[in-house]
Design an enzyme around this catalytic site. Structure first.
Site, short mmCIF file in Angstrom:
data_model
loop_
_atom_site.label_atom_id
_atom_site.label_comp_id
_atom_site.label_asym_id
_atom_site.label_seq_id
_atom_site.Cartn_x
_atom_site.Cartn_y
_atom_site.Cartn_z
N HIS A 145 -3.78 -5.46 -0.13
CA HIS A 145 -3.36 -5.96 1.18
C HIS A 145 -3.42 -7.48 1.23
O HIS A 145 -4.49 -8.08 1.25
CB HIS A 145 -4.25 -5.35 2.27
N CYS A 188 0.84 -1.20 0.00
CA CYS A 188 0.00 0.00 0.00
C CYS A 188 0.88 1.26 0.00
O CYS A 188 1.51 1.56 -1.00
CB CYS A 188 -1.00 -0.03 1.16
N GLU A 218 -1.56 -8.93 3.74
CA GLU A 218 -1.10 -9.20 5.10
C GLU A 218 -2.23 -9.31 6.12
O GLU A 218 -1.99 -9.56 7.31
CB GLU A 218 -0.14 -8.09 5.54
#
Length: 238
Positions: free
Chosen positions: A177, A88, A179
Protein backbone atom coordinates in the site's frame (compact mmCIF):
# COMPACT_ATOMS: atom_id res chain seq x y z
CA UNK A 1 -7.02 12.81 -17.50
CA UNK A 2 -10.29 11.14 -16.57
CA UNK A 3 -9.43 8.41 -14.05
CA UNK A 4 -11.89 5.59 -13.43
CA UNK A 5 -11.53 4.08 -9.94
CA UNK A 6 -12.94 0.70 -8.94
CA UNK A 7 -13.48 0.48 -5.17
CA UNK A 8 -14.50 -2.56 -3.16
CA UNK A 9 -14.88 -0.87 0.24
CA UNK A 10 -15.50 2.79 1.05
CA UNK A 11 -12.41 3.12 3.23
CA UNK A 12 -10.11 1.55 0.60
CA UNK A 13 -9.86 4.50 -1.75
CA UNK A 14 -7.08 6.12 -3.72
CA UNK A 15 -5.81 7.89 -0.61
CA UNK A 16 -2.79 10.11 -1.20
CA UNK A 17 -3.04 9.52 -4.95
CA UNK A 18 -6.34 11.40 -5.00
CA UNK A 19 -4.45 14.47 -3.79
CA UNK A 20 -1.72 14.05 -6.40
CA UNK A 21 -4.26 13.60 -9.19
CA UNK A 22 -6.39 16.54 -8.09
CA UNK A 23 -3.36 18.83 -7.91
CA UNK A 24 -2.36 17.77 -11.44
CA UNK A 25 -5.82 18.59 -12.79
CA UNK A 26 -7.01 15.00 -13.26
CA UNK A 27 -10.53 13.92 -12.26
CA UNK A 28 -11.71 10.74 -10.52
CA UNK A 29 -14.90 8.83 -11.28
CA UNK A 30 -15.40 6.33 -8.45
CA UNK A 31 -17.42 3.15 -8.87
CA UNK A 32 -18.25 1.42 -5.56
CA UNK A 33 -18.66 -2.12 -6.87
CA UNK A 34 -19.46 -3.70 -3.51
CA UNK A 35 -22.48 -1.40 -3.22
CA UNK A 36 -23.88 -2.42 -6.59
CA UNK A 37 -22.72 0.53 -8.70
CA UNK A 38 -22.41 -0.32 -12.38
CA UNK A 39 -19.25 -0.17 -14.45
CA UNK A 40 -19.60 2.64 -17.00
CA UNK A 41 -18.56 2.63 -20.65
CA UNK A 42 -14.77 2.36 -20.48
CA UNK A 43 -14.17 4.34 -23.65
CA UNK A 44 -14.69 7.62 -21.81
CA UNK A 45 -11.70 7.18 -19.47
CA UNK A 46 -7.95 7.54 -19.79
CA UNK A 47 -6.75 5.53 -16.80
CA UNK A 48 -8.12 2.75 -14.59
CA UNK A 49 -7.17 2.44 -10.91
CA UNK A 50 -8.36 -0.64 -8.99
CA UNK A 51 -8.08 -0.50 -5.22
CA UNK A 52 -8.06 -3.06 -2.40
CA UNK A 53 -10.78 -4.86 -0.49
CA UNK A 54 -11.39 -7.65 2.05
CA UNK A 55 -12.73 -10.12 -0.51
CA UNK A 56 -10.66 -12.56 -2.58
CA UNK A 57 -10.51 -12.79 -6.35
CA UNK A 58 -12.05 -16.29 -6.38
CA UNK A 59 -15.15 -15.34 -4.34
CA UNK A 60 -17.36 -14.77 -7.37
CA UNK A 61 -20.41 -16.48 -5.83
CA UNK A 62 -20.31 -14.23 -2.77
CA UNK A 63 -19.45 -11.16 -4.87
CA UNK A 64 -20.92 -11.63 -8.37
CA UNK A 65 -19.72 -8.18 -9.48
CA UNK A 66 -16.20 -9.65 -9.60
CA UNK A 67 -17.10 -11.29 -12.91
CA UNK A 68 -17.85 -8.08 -14.85
CA UNK A 69 -15.00 -6.33 -13.06
CA UNK A 70 -12.49 -8.91 -14.30
CA UNK A 71 -13.95 -8.67 -17.79
CA UNK A 72 -13.55 -4.89 -17.69
CA UNK A 73 -9.93 -5.19 -16.51
CA UNK A 74 -9.17 -7.71 -19.24
CA UNK A 75 -10.68 -5.46 -21.91
CA UNK A 76 -8.90 -2.40 -20.54
CA UNK A 77 -5.44 -3.96 -20.46
CA UNK A 78 -5.51 -6.34 -23.42
CA UNK A 79 -7.63 -4.40 -25.90
CA UNK A 80 -7.70 -0.72 -24.94
CA UNK A 81 -4.10 -0.89 -23.63
CA UNK A 82 -4.54 2.16 -21.45
CA UNK A 83 -2.78 2.91 -18.13
CA UNK A 84 -3.77 0.60 -15.27
CA UNK A 85 -2.81 0.94 -11.61
CA UNK A 86 -3.77 -1.88 -9.25
CA UNK A 87 -3.17 -1.93 -5.50
CA UNK A 88 -3.54 -5.00 -3.26
CA UNK A 89 -6.78 -6.64 -4.51
CA UNK A 90 -6.39 -4.54 -7.67
CA UNK A 91 -2.94 -6.11 -8.15
CA UNK A 92 -4.37 -9.60 -7.68
CA UNK A 93 -7.32 -8.91 -9.99
CA UNK A 94 -4.93 -7.80 -12.73
CA UNK A 95 -3.17 -11.17 -12.53
CA UNK A 96 -6.34 -13.25 -12.24
CA UNK A 97 -8.22 -11.47 -15.01
CA UNK A 98 -5.35 -12.00 -17.45
CA UNK A 99 -4.73 -15.68 -16.77
CA UNK A 100 -2.33 -15.60 -13.81
CA UNK A 101 -2.98 -17.28 -10.47
CA UNK A 102 -3.76 -15.94 -7.00
CA UNK A 103 -3.87 -18.00 -3.81
CA UNK A 104 -3.77 -17.81 -0.05
CA UNK A 105 -0.46 -17.23 1.69
CA UNK A 106 0.83 -19.47 4.46
CA UNK A 107 0.33 -16.53 6.84
CA UNK A 108 -0.96 -12.97 6.31
CA UNK A 109 1.61 -10.25 5.75
CA UNK A 110 0.48 -7.25 7.79
CA UNK A 111 2.41 -4.25 9.04
CA UNK A 112 5.69 -2.65 8.02
CA UNK A 113 7.84 -4.65 5.62
CA UNK A 114 10.63 -4.06 3.14
CA UNK A 115 10.37 -5.02 -0.52
CA UNK A 116 13.30 -5.08 -2.92
CA UNK A 117 13.32 -4.25 -6.61
CA UNK A 118 14.28 -7.00 -9.01
CA UNK A 119 16.69 -6.32 -11.87
CA UNK A 120 13.66 -5.67 -14.06
CA UNK A 121 12.31 -3.29 -11.43
CA UNK A 122 15.55 -1.35 -11.30
CA UNK A 123 15.39 -0.90 -15.07
CA UNK A 124 11.71 0.02 -15.19
CA UNK A 125 10.90 3.71 -15.59
CA UNK A 126 8.26 3.40 -12.88
CA UNK A 127 10.97 3.14 -10.21
CA UNK A 128 13.28 5.82 -11.56
CA UNK A 129 14.72 7.70 -8.58
CA UNK A 130 13.34 5.16 -6.09
CA UNK A 131 15.67 3.30 -3.73
CA UNK A 132 15.99 -0.44 -4.52
CA UNK A 133 14.80 -1.34 -1.02
CA UNK A 134 11.42 0.18 -0.19
CA UNK A 135 9.75 0.31 3.23
CA UNK A 136 6.05 -0.44 2.81
CA UNK A 137 2.78 -1.08 4.60
CA UNK A 138 1.41 -4.57 3.97
CA UNK A 139 -2.07 -5.90 4.68
CA UNK A 140 -2.87 -9.05 2.73
CA UNK A 141 -3.49 -12.75 3.13
CA UNK A 142 -3.48 -13.69 -0.57
CA UNK A 143 -0.79 -13.27 -3.20
CA UNK A 144 -0.15 -13.53 -6.91
CA UNK A 145 1.43 -16.97 -7.27
CA UNK A 146 1.80 -17.01 -11.07
CA UNK A 147 2.22 -14.11 -13.45
CA UNK A 148 -0.17 -13.62 -16.36
CA UNK A 149 1.15 -13.72 -19.90
CA UNK A 150 3.34 -10.69 -20.52
CA UNK A 151 3.93 -10.15 -16.80
CA UNK A 152 7.25 -9.27 -15.20
CA UNK A 153 8.13 -9.16 -11.49
CA UNK A 154 9.40 -5.75 -10.44
CA UNK A 155 9.68 -6.20 -6.65
CA UNK A 156 9.38 -8.93 -4.05
CA UNK A 157 10.38 -10.11 -0.59
CA UNK A 158 10.65 -13.36 1.35
CA UNK A 159 6.99 -13.35 2.36
CA UNK A 160 5.62 -12.65 -1.13
CA UNK A 161 7.65 -13.08 -4.30
CA UNK A 162 5.47 -10.84 -6.49
CA UNK A 163 5.11 -7.54 -4.63
CA UNK A 164 5.03 -5.44 -7.81
CA UNK A 165 4.59 -6.37 -11.44
CA UNK A 166 4.12 -4.93 -14.88
CA UNK A 167 1.90 -6.56 -17.50
CA UNK A 168 2.58 -5.40 -21.02
CA UNK A 169 3.61 -1.77 -21.28
CA UNK A 170 0.88 0.11 -19.39
CA UNK A 171 -0.43 -2.05 -16.53
CA UNK A 172 1.17 -2.06 -13.10
CA UNK A 173 0.18 -3.89 -9.92
CA UNK A 174 1.40 -3.42 -6.34
CA UNK A 175 0.67 -5.82 -3.51
CA UNK A 176 1.71 -3.27 -0.91
CA UNK A 177 0.00 0.00 0.00
CA UNK A 178 1.50 3.25 -1.25
CA UNK A 179 -1.75 5.18 -1.05
CA UNK A 180 -2.02 5.37 2.73
CA UNK A 181 -2.71 8.53 4.73
CA UNK A 182 -2.70 9.23 8.46
CA UNK A 183 -6.26 7.81 8.65
CA UNK A 184 -5.67 4.53 6.84
CA UNK A 185 -4.66 2.22 9.69
CA UNK A 186 -7.42 3.49 11.95
CA UNK A 187 -10.07 3.14 9.24
CA UNK A 188 -8.99 -0.33 8.17
CA UNK A 189 -8.65 -1.62 11.72
CA UNK A 190 -12.43 -1.25 12.07
CA UNK A 191 -13.09 -3.73 9.25
CA UNK A 192 -13.62 -7.21 10.81
CA UNK A 193 -11.61 -9.13 8.20
CA UNK A 194 -8.71 -6.69 8.45
CA UNK A 195 -8.79 -6.63 12.24
CA UNK A 196 -8.60 -10.42 12.30
CA UNK A 197 -5.59 -10.59 9.96
CA UNK A 198 -3.92 -7.79 11.89
CA UNK A 199 -4.18 -9.66 15.18
CA UNK A 200 -3.14 -12.94 13.57
CA UNK A 201 -0.02 -11.40 12.07
CA UNK A 202 1.07 -9.09 14.89
CA UNK A 203 -0.70 -10.17 18.05
CA UNK A 204 -3.26 -8.07 19.90
CA UNK A 205 -0.80 -5.74 21.61
CA UNK A 206 1.23 -4.81 18.51
CA UNK A 207 -1.95 -4.65 16.43
CA UNK A 208 -3.36 -2.06 18.79
CA UNK A 209 -0.44 0.29 18.24
CA UNK A 210 0.07 -0.17 14.50
CA UNK A 211 -1.07 3.37 13.74
CA UNK A 212 1.62 4.74 16.07
CA UNK A 213 4.21 2.38 14.55
CA UNK A 214 3.40 3.51 11.03
CA UNK A 215 3.13 7.26 11.75
CA UNK A 216 6.90 8.04 11.56
CA UNK A 217 7.05 6.49 8.09
CA UNK A 218 4.19 8.46 6.52
CA UNK A 219 6.36 11.25 5.15
CA UNK A 220 8.71 8.76 3.48
CA UNK A 221 5.73 6.79 2.13
CA UNK A 222 4.32 10.00 0.65
CA UNK A 223 7.62 10.87 -1.01
CA UNK A 224 7.91 7.43 -2.61
CA UNK A 225 4.26 7.44 -3.70
CA UNK A 226 4.68 10.89 -5.26
CA UNK A 227 7.72 9.76 -7.24
CA UNK A 228 6.03 6.58 -8.45
CA UNK A 229 2.88 8.51 -9.33
CA UNK A 230 4.88 10.94 -11.48
CA UNK A 231 6.81 8.07 -13.05
CA UNK A 232 3.60 6.17 -13.76
CA UNK A 233 2.26 8.89 -16.01
CA UNK A 234 5.58 9.10 -17.83
CA UNK A 235 6.00 5.33 -18.18
CA UNK A 236 2.45 4.78 -19.48
CA UNK A 237 2.29 7.88 -21.65
CA UNK A 238 -0.45 9.37 -19.49
Amino acid sequence: MKILVFQHLRVEHSGIFAEFWRNAGHSEHIVELDEGEAIPDLDGYDMLAVMGGPMDVWQEEQHPWLVPEKAAIRHWVRELRRPYLGICLGHQLLADALGGKVGLMKAPEVGLATVELTEAGRRDRLFSGVEPKIETLQWHGAEVSMLPEGGEVLAGNAACAIQAMRVGLNAYGFQYHMEITDRTVGDWSKIPEYAASLKQALGAEEAGRLAQTVAPYLQAFRKTASRINDNFFVATGG
